[in-house]
Design a protein around this motif. Sequence first.
Motif, PDB file in Angstrom:
ATOM      1  N   PRO A 137      -8.604  -0.569   3.673  1.00 10.36           N
ATOM      2  CA  PRO A 137      -8.775  -2.020   3.754  1.00 10.36           C
ATOM      3  C   PRO A 137     -10.092  -2.469   4.372  1.00 10.36           C
ATOM      4  O   PRO A 137     -10.699  -3.421   3.884  1.00 10.36           O
ATOM      5  N   ASP A 138     -10.565  -1.780   5.428  1.00  8.64           N
ATOM      6  CA  ASP A 138     -11.811  -2.230   6.078  1.00  8.64           C
ATOM      7  C   ASP A 138     -12.971  -2.184   5.088  1.00  8.64           C
ATOM      8  O   ASP A 138     -13.747  -3.134   4.956  1.00  8.64           O
ATOM      9  N   SER A 139     -13.085  -1.057   4.395  1.00  6.80           N
ATOM     10  CA  SER A 139     -14.190  -0.855   3.453  1.00  6.80           C
ATOM     11  C   SER A 139     -14.080  -1.822   2.276  1.00  6.80           C
ATOM     12  O   SER A 139     -15.077  -2.417   1.849  1.00  6.80           O
ATOM     13  N   ASN A 140     -12.876  -2.016   1.771  1.00 11.46           N
ATOM     14  CA  ASN A 140     -12.680  -2.927   0.631  1.00 11.46           C
ATOM     15  C   ASN A 140     -13.046  -4.364   1.002  1.00 11.46           C
ATOM     16  O   ASN A 140     -13.552  -5.124   0.183  1.00 11.46           O
ATOM     17  N   LEU A 141     -12.782  -4.724   2.250  1.00  8.97           N
ATOM     18  CA  LEU A 141     -13.142  -6.075   2.693  1.00  8.97           C
ATOM     19  C   LEU A 141     -14.643  -6.187   2.914  1.00  8.97           C
ATOM     20  O   LEU A 141     -15.281  -7.128   2.459  1.00  8.97           O
ATOM     21  N   LYS A 142     -15.212  -5.172   3.574  1.00 12.99           N
ATOM     22  CA  LYS A 142     -16.633  -5.269   3.959  1.00 12.99           C
ATOM     23  C   LYS A 142     -17.545  -5.244   2.740  1.00 12.99           C
ATOM     24  O   LYS A 142     -18.539  -5.970   2.684  1.00 12.99           O
ATOM     25  N   LEU A 143     -17.198  -4.388   1.760  1.00 13.44           N
ATOM     26  CA  LEU A 143     -18.018  -4.313   0.545  1.00 13.44           C
ATOM     27  C   LEU A 143     -17.588  -5.366  -0.482  1.00 13.44           C
ATOM     28  O   LEU A 143     -18.088  -5.378  -1.606  1.00 13.44           O
ATOM     29  N   ALA A 144     -16.650  -6.200  -0.092  1.00 16.51           N
ATOM     30  CA  ALA A 144     -16.109  -7.252  -0.966  1.00 16.51           C
ATOM     31  C   ALA A 144     -15.626  -6.670  -2.294  1.00 16.51           C
ATOM     32  O   ALA A 144     -15.842  -7.244  -3.365  1.00 16.51           O
ATOM     33  N   SER A 145     -14.951  -5.522  -2.200  1.00 18.85           N
ATOM     34  CA  SER A 145     -14.435  -4.876  -3.424  1.00 18.85           C
ATOM     35  C   SER A 145     -13.166  -5.572  -3.911  1.00 18.85           C
ATOM     36  O   SER A 145     -12.860  -5.542  -5.099  1.00 18.85           O
ATOM     37  N   GLY A 146     -12.410  -6.153  -2.984  1.00 25.55           N
ATOM     38  CA  GLY A 146     -11.188  -6.871  -3.375  1.00 25.55           C
ATOM     39  C   GLY A 146      -9.985  -6.394  -2.577  1.00 25.55           C
ATOM     40  O   GLY A 146     -10.122  -5.641  -1.607  1.00 25.55           O
ATOM     41  N   PHE A 147      -8.803  -6.874  -2.991  1.00 26.23           N
ATOM     42  CA  PHE A 147      -7.544  -6.519  -2.320  1.00 26.23           C
ATOM     43  C   PHE A 147      -6.767  -5.579  -3.224  1.00 26.23           C
ATOM     44  O   PHE A 147      -6.339  -5.987  -4.309  1.00 26.23           O
ATOM     45  N   ALA A 148      -6.573  -4.352  -2.812  1.00 26.42           N
ATOM     46  CA  ALA A 148      -5.805  -3.405  -3.632  1.00 26.42           C
ATOM     47  C   ALA A 148      -4.355  -3.879  -3.730  1.00 26.42           C
ATOM     48  O   ALA A 148      -3.808  -4.402  -2.745  1.00 26.42           O
ATOM     49  N   THR A 155      -4.007  -3.580   7.029  1.00 29.79           N
ATOM     50  CA  THR A 155      -3.053  -3.401   5.921  1.00 29.79           C
ATOM     51  C   THR A 155      -1.837  -4.295   6.124  1.00 29.79           C
ATOM     52  O   THR A 155      -1.344  -4.932   5.183  1.00 29.79           O
ATOM     53  N   ALA A 156      -1.364  -4.345   7.364  1.00 28.45           N
ATOM     54  CA  ALA A 156      -0.171  -5.161   7.640  1.00 28.45           C
ATOM     55  C   ALA A 156      -0.460  -6.654   7.536  1.00 28.45           C
ATOM     56  O   ALA A 156       0.454  -7.445   7.333  1.00 28.45           O
ATOM     57  N   LEU A 157      -1.732  -7.049   7.653  1.00 27.83           N
ATOM     58  CA  LEU A 157      -2.068  -8.482   7.646  1.00 27.83           C
ATOM     59  C   LEU A 157      -2.553  -8.985   6.292  1.00 27.83           C
ATOM     60  O   LEU A 157      -2.075 -10.008   5.792  1.00 27.83           O
ATOM     61  N   ILE A 158      -3.510  -8.269   5.690  1.00 28.66           N
ATOM     62  CA  ILE A 158      -4.206  -8.882   4.536  1.00 28.66           C
ATOM     63  C   ILE A 158      -3.282  -9.062   3.333  1.00 28.66           C
ATOM     64  O   ILE A 158      -3.444 -10.019   2.577  1.00 28.66           O
ATOM     65  N   HIS A 159      -2.315  -8.178   3.176  1.00 27.86           N
ATOM     66  CA  HIS A 159      -1.450  -8.301   1.991  1.00 27.86           C
ATOM     67  C   HIS A 159      -0.422  -9.421   2.165  1.00 27.86           C
ATOM     68  O   HIS A 159       0.084  -9.955   1.177  1.00 27.86           O
ATOM     69  N   LYS A 160      -0.149  -9.771   3.404  1.00 31.55           N
ATOM     70  CA  LYS A 160       0.698 -10.956   3.659  1.00 31.55           C
ATOM     71  C   LYS A 160      -0.080 -12.205   3.260  1.00 31.55           C
ATOM     72  O   LYS A 160       0.435 -13.091   2.590  1.00 31.55           O
ATOM     73  N   GLY A 161      -1.339 -12.243   3.701  1.00 27.17           N
ATOM     74  CA  GLY A 161      -2.185 -13.393   3.374  1.00 27.17           C
ATOM     75  C   GLY A 161      -2.389 -13.529   1.881  1.00 27.17           C
ATOM     76  O   GLY A 161      -2.337 -14.628   1.326  1.00 27.17           O
ATOM     77  N   LYS A 162      -2.607 -12.405   1.214  1.00 25.57           N
ATOM     78  CA  LYS A 162      -2.872 -12.436  -0.227  1.00 25.57           C
ATOM     79  C   LYS A 162      -1.634 -12.887  -1.011  1.00 25.57           C
ATOM     80  O   LYS A 162      -1.722 -13.666  -1.950  1.00 25.57           O
ATOM     81  N   LEU A 192       4.756  -5.808   3.115  1.00 29.84           N
ATOM     82  CA  LEU A 192       4.366  -4.635   3.921  1.00 29.84           C
ATOM     83  C   LEU A 192       4.730  -4.815   5.398  1.00 29.84           C
ATOM     84  O   LEU A 192       3.845  -4.989   6.251  1.00 29.84           O
ATOM     85  N   PRO A 193       6.024  -4.732   5.710  1.00 34.39           N
ATOM     86  CA  PRO A 193       6.423  -4.848   7.116  1.00 34.39           C
ATOM     87  C   PRO A 193       5.850  -3.701   7.961  1.00 34.39           C
ATOM     88  O   PRO A 193       5.411  -2.688   7.437  1.00 34.39           O
ATOM     89  N   ALA A 194       5.872  -3.930   9.271  1.00 37.00           N
ATOM     90  CA  ALA A 194       5.215  -3.004  10.206  1.00 37.00           C
ATOM     91  C   ALA A 194       5.642  -1.547   9.973  1.00 37.00           C
ATOM     92  O   ALA A 194       4.803  -0.638   9.956  1.00 37.00           O
ATOM     93  N   LYS A 195       6.940  -1.348   9.783  1.00 34.43           N
ATOM     94  CA  LYS A 195       7.443   0.022   9.652  1.00 34.43           C
ATOM     95  C   LYS A 195       6.828   0.716   8.425  1.00 34.43           C
ATOM     96  O   LYS A 195       6.462   1.896   8.471  1.00 34.43           O
ATOM     97  N   THR A 196       6.714  -0.034   7.338  1.00 34.84           N
ATOM     98  CA  THR A 196       6.150   0.529   6.104  1.00 34.84           C
ATOM     99  C   THR A 196       4.695   0.942   6.330  1.00 34.84           C
ATOM    100  O   THR A 196       4.257   2.001   5.863  1.00 34.84           O
ATOM    101  N   VAL A 197       3.972   0.105   7.052  1.00 36.12           N
ATOM    102  CA  VAL A 197       2.541   0.389   7.245  1.00 36.12           C
ATOM    103  C   VAL A 197       2.346   1.578   8.190  1.00 36.12           C
ATOM    104  O   VAL A 197       1.496   2.443   7.950  1.00 36.12           O
ATOM    105  N   LEU A 198       3.159   1.652   9.249  1.00 37.91           N
ATOM    106  CA  LEU A 198       3.035   2.793  10.167  1.00 37.91           C
ATOM    107  C   LEU A 198       3.362   4.094   9.431  1.00 37.91           C
ATOM    108  O   LEU A 198       2.726   5.129   9.655  1.00 37.91           O
TER     109      LEU A 198
END
Length: 466
Positions: free
Chosen positions: A301-312, A346-353, A360-366
């Motif tokens: 997620p960090d790289s996809n955001l920084k390079l503006a590649s998008g939201f997987a 990961t736990a934040l951006i897909h909620k926003g999108k 992607l609840p916390a348990k799934t992401v961990l």
Amino acid sequence: MLIAFTGQVALAQYNYRWGNQHRQRVEMIVGGDFVVTMNDAQPVIKNGAVAINNGKIVALDTEDKILAAYRASKRLPGEGKVLMPGLVNGHSHTAMVLFRGLADDLSLQDWLQNYIFPAEGQFVNENFIRVGETLACWEMISGGTTTFVDMYFKPDVAARVVERCGLRAVIAPSSIDFPSPGFRGWDDAFAAAVDFVKRWKGRNPRIIPALAPHAPYTVSPEHLTQAIQAARQYDVPLTIHLAETQTEVQDIQQRYNATPVQHLENLGFLESRVFAAHVVWPNESEIALMAKRGVGVIHNPDSNLKLASGFAPVPAMVQAGIQVGLGTDGAASNNDLDMWEAIRLTALIHKGKSLDPTTLPAKTVLRMATLGGAEALGLADKIGAIKVGLQADLIQVDLTSAHLTPLYDVISHLVYAAKAQDVDTVIVDGQVLMSERQVFTVNTEQIRREAIRIGEQIQAELRPSN
Ligand SMILES: CSC[C@H]1O[C@@H](n2cnc3c(O)ncnc32)[C@H](O)[C@@H]1O
Ligand SMILES: [Zn+2]
């Protein structure tokens, strides 16, 4: 009175002599106020502990029960700590830490073509990898990563650094169709990669050699086919950048009349030994195809955001049953190797999108940062959970800082509040690499000096991009 006292002494002596004898001797016992296992049978054990012998987990239970059944010369108490599996960084170019901050705020294509590939051509040599890899191991150990994937250059140097630092790594030398550090093109780069795989397979259980053709837009169909055939022949994993940007999708469509995942399917490339990094732009049928073929995906997620590649489309990939792990990518596009940031993003951006807070609840992401990554890499029979029989790759996370106080739900804190600096202890294969935040396997002062020197050299000699 005297009889009672004598009786107590006798009992203590009995316990000391015989009680201890009845407890099985192990190398180490590690505890935690919470043991977060990633093991569905016992997900979280309060006041738990793990007994470790010969680098493996031999028992997992409440601390009382472990201490009643086992004795150990080494004990790492768990008061104020969570004990959990070490983090699995499923995609990185680790020595790129020495290019951190060199070129920011660019698209992937601009960043790679005009800054990173030229800088790699100019500066990457064996010393660069030795210093960069060691610096990266220091950073990763400090942040609780116990296994990582290194898709980069000079794999023998990288592997020797990893051996010394004590981490576990999938070392995947890159092969690409044009000149790269030390190579004229695909043929010599790929031959060297295969030679590395042959020499390192089965040599050290902590080093898993793999193959890594760079991407469908930089490697021809013939060479991609050669790579998957060699991975099958030597029975090693294969990793690749895939469907990272819309530019890649258009480029592959134009060249091969197929979308990137479909292009690989047409080459007979997709199977469970393959794990792909990024996969930001697959369509629905490609997601189904990857699930069917057992291809793992590493979300960065960090790289996809920084390079503006998008939201997987991570929620859809998880829903389809794809084994999804997390990665940092290199520190030149992140700009660090911090898996806690990848977890939180990961736990934040897909909620926003998705405009859905249940995404992607916390348990799934961990799970993605531990067992999911291990599954994607094909290592879930060895690592990724706290389970009897698995390797003892564990971390203790300190819970006593202000930002983790008070505590209602330990998984919530690990995903939404914890930081790399909260990691207190790191154990790989039963070896303690860090305790009370002191890293034992890296000469941190020396590597810092060497990294600064290389940074100064790069600063002085970097040729301007055109
Ligand atoms: C052949 S793998 C090593 C090669 O990949 C470059 N790289 C680093 N990050 C990315 C990325 O996000 N997408 C594509 N390629 C990337 C790295 O600089 C090496 O040249
Ligand atoms: Zn990458």
